[in-house]
Design a protein around this motif. Structure first.
Motif, mmCIF file in Angstrom:
data_model
loop_
_atom_site.group_PDB
_atom_site.id
_atom_site.type_symbol
_atom_site.label_atom_id
_atom_site.label_comp_id
_atom_site.label_asym_id
_atom_site.label_seq_id
_atom_site.Cartn_x
_atom_site.Cartn_y
_atom_site.Cartn_z
ATOM 1 N N GLU A 31 7.454 11.868 -45.108
ATOM 2 C CA GLU A 31 7.235 13.254 -44.678
ATOM 3 C C GLU A 31 6.079 13.911 -45.432
ATOM 4 O O GLU A 31 6.236 14.985 -46.030
ATOM 5 C CB GLU A 31 8.509 14.091 -44.871
ATOM 6 N N PRO A 32 4.890 13.295 -45.441
ATOM 7 C CA PRO A 32 3.772 13.876 -46.193
ATOM 8 C C PRO A 32 3.292 15.175 -45.565
ATOM 9 O O PRO A 32 3.289 15.323 -44.340
ATOM 10 C CB PRO A 32 2.700 12.791 -46.096
ATOM 11 N N LYS A 33 2.902 16.107 -46.415
ATOM 12 C CA LYS A 33 2.404 17.397 -45.909
ATOM 13 C C LYS A 33 1.334 17.937 -46.846
ATOM 14 O O LYS A 33 1.166 17.460 -47.973
ATOM 15 C CB LYS A 33 3.546 18.394 -45.721
ATOM 16 N N ILE A 38 0.739 11.718 -52.499
ATOM 17 C CA ILE A 38 1.434 10.486 -52.151
ATOM 18 C C ILE A 38 0.684 9.315 -52.786
ATOM 19 O O ILE A 38 -0.548 9.261 -52.740
ATOM 20 C CB ILE A 38 1.491 10.280 -50.626
ATOM 21 N N VAL A 39 1.415 8.375 -53.361
ATOM 22 C CA VAL A 39 0.822 7.158 -53.906
ATOM 23 C C VAL A 39 0.978 6.041 -52.881
ATOM 24 O O VAL A 39 2.096 5.716 -52.478
ATOM 25 C CB VAL A 39 1.492 6.739 -55.233
ATOM 26 N N ARG A 55 -2.086 13.852 -42.272
ATOM 27 C CA ARG A 55 -0.984 14.808 -42.375
ATOM 28 C C ARG A 55 -1.259 15.919 -43.383
ATOM 29 O O ARG A 55 -0.437 16.813 -43.562
ATOM 30 C CB ARG A 55 0.311 14.077 -42.773
ATOM 31 N N GLY A 56 -2.395 15.840 -44.084
ATOM 32 C CA GLY A 56 -2.802 16.911 -44.991
ATOM 33 C C GLY A 56 -2.530 16.667 -46.456
ATOM 34 O O GLY A 56 -2.940 17.464 -47.309
ATOM 35 N N GLY A 102 5.701 11.308 -53.110
ATOM 36 C CA GLY A 102 6.129 10.113 -52.396
ATOM 37 C C GLY A 102 5.345 8.904 -52.839
ATOM 38 O O GLY A 102 4.228 9.018 -53.342
ATOM 39 N N VAL A 103 5.962 7.734 -52.692
ATOM 40 C CA VAL A 103 5.314 6.458 -53.001
ATOM 41 C C VAL A 103 5.637 5.482 -51.878
ATOM 42 O O VAL A 103 6.786 5.387 -51.438
ATOM 43 C CB VAL A 103 5.816 5.865 -54.340
ATOM 44 N N VAL A 104 4.613 4.752 -51.402
ATOM 45 C CA VAL A 104 4.830 3.692 -50.413
ATOM 46 C C VAL A 104 4.282 2.385 -50.971
ATOM 47 O O VAL A 104 3.191 2.338 -51.545
ATOM 48 C CB VAL A 104 4.175 4.022 -49.042
ATOM 49 N N LEU A 105 5.074 1.323 -50.822
ATOM 50 C CA LEU A 105 4.691 -0.022 -51.227
ATOM 51 C C LEU A 105 4.928 -0.962 -50.049
ATOM 52 O O LEU A 105 6.046 -1.037 -49.543
ATOM 53 C CB LEU A 105 5.529 -0.495 -52.426
ATOM 54 N N ASP A 106 3.889 -1.653 -49.601
ATOM 55 C CA ASP A 106 4.010 -2.629 -48.520
ATOM 56 C C ASP A 106 3.756 -3.995 -49.146
ATOM 57 O O ASP A 106 2.626 -4.352 -49.447
ATOM 58 C CB ASP A 106 2.987 -2.321 -47.416
ATOM 59 N N ILE A 107 4.823 -4.751 -49.349
ATOM 60 C CA ILE A 107 4.765 -5.936 -50.198
ATOM 61 C C ILE A 107 4.223 -7.147 -49.458
ATOM 62 O O ILE A 107 4.487 -7.356 -48.279
ATOM 63 C CB ILE A 107 6.175 -6.260 -50.748
#
Length: 259
Positions: A31-33, A38-39, A55-56, A102-107
């Motif tokens: 839900e980035p805003k 965000i990392v 998304r800003g 927020g943090v996203v990791l795509d392994i």
């Protein structure tokens, strides 16, 4: 946590943009805003980062692959100060951001890396037996040509879940005495010849060995565990963590961490 992996190429404004297959699910979780940070711990071809910027939110994007960072410089310039690119393993993310929403990791390995035969991640095309995401340090060829058969068997069995791990390791040890393994197709063909392939097998006999070598060379499981703890340290109260995993070993680590 979401399982799955991969990028789909789509043309955007005349350029090829890579769209991660679970992009919608990741965005729903994060839900980035505007005003948030965000990392993106696995920048790759920039699919998540681009969507998050749209998304800003601001993004700190990390990747140890110098090619990925170089390819992202144009996006960094276009982002008007909202994107910071960092060439480091994602386990160090807490060194580059104090707090994040927020943090996203795509392994795992990116399609960009798989598609370049010269990187040696795949045997779909012949290339040097390399597999180093950071393009430095111990290569897959170094492992295959210098490790004892017992160590190779443990790598193939644990990290690749290869049931013929011992047989393949002993074959490699014997063959490399005559000629070292330097090319991806040489290793893949040697494994296929030695193990054989049943008609019901859906994957090439070398697939699990290549997976194991890639994970070992890049310390992917250790990096994942360290990155999860780093993410916990930087996330604000109420922060969101999205992890996209590809196979059971990664899946298990993430589930245990979340539990």
């Amino acid at each position: 946590m979401m399982t799955g992996h991969g990028d789909d190429p789509h043309a955007v404004g005349g350029l090829v943009r890579h769209i991660p297959v679970l992009l919608a699910e990741v965005l729903e979780a994060l839900e980035p805003k505007a005003g948030e940070t965000i990392v993106d711990g696995t920048f790759g071809a920039g699919g998540y980062t681009t969507a998050i910027l749209e998304r800003g939110a601001s993004v700190v994007a990390i990747d140890r692959d110098p090619d990925a960072i170089a390819a992202g410089k144009a996006l960094e310039q276009q982002a008007g100060g909202r994107l910071k690119l960092v060439q480091e393993p994602f386990s160090t993310l807490d060194r580059h951001v104090e707090s994040a929403d927020g943090v996203v990791l795509d392994i795992g390995v990116s399609s960009m890396q798989l598609d370049q035969a010269g990187r040696g991640f795949s045997f779909r095309a012949d290339g040097p037996l390399d597999m180093r995401m950071a393009q430095a340090g111990l290569s897959a060829a170094d492992v295959v040509n210098t490790f004892k058969a017992g160590d190779l068997a443990r790598i193939f069995g644990f990290l690749g879940e290869e049931r013929h791990a011992g047989r393949i390791a002993r074959m490699i040890e014997a063959r490399r005495e005559r000629r070292p393994f330097e090319r991806t197709l040489d290793l893949a063909d040697a494994i296929a010849t030695h193990v054989g392939r049943a008609p019901k097998d859906n994957i090439h006999p070398a697939t699990r060995v290549f997976q194991a070598l890639r994970i070992f060379v890049n310390d992917e499981l250790g990096e994942l565990a360290s990155a999860l703890f780093a993410a916990e340290r930087v996330l604000k109260p109420g922060g969101r963590l999205a992890v996209v995993t590809f196979h059971s070993l990664e899946d298990r680590i993430v589930k245990r961490f979340i539990a």
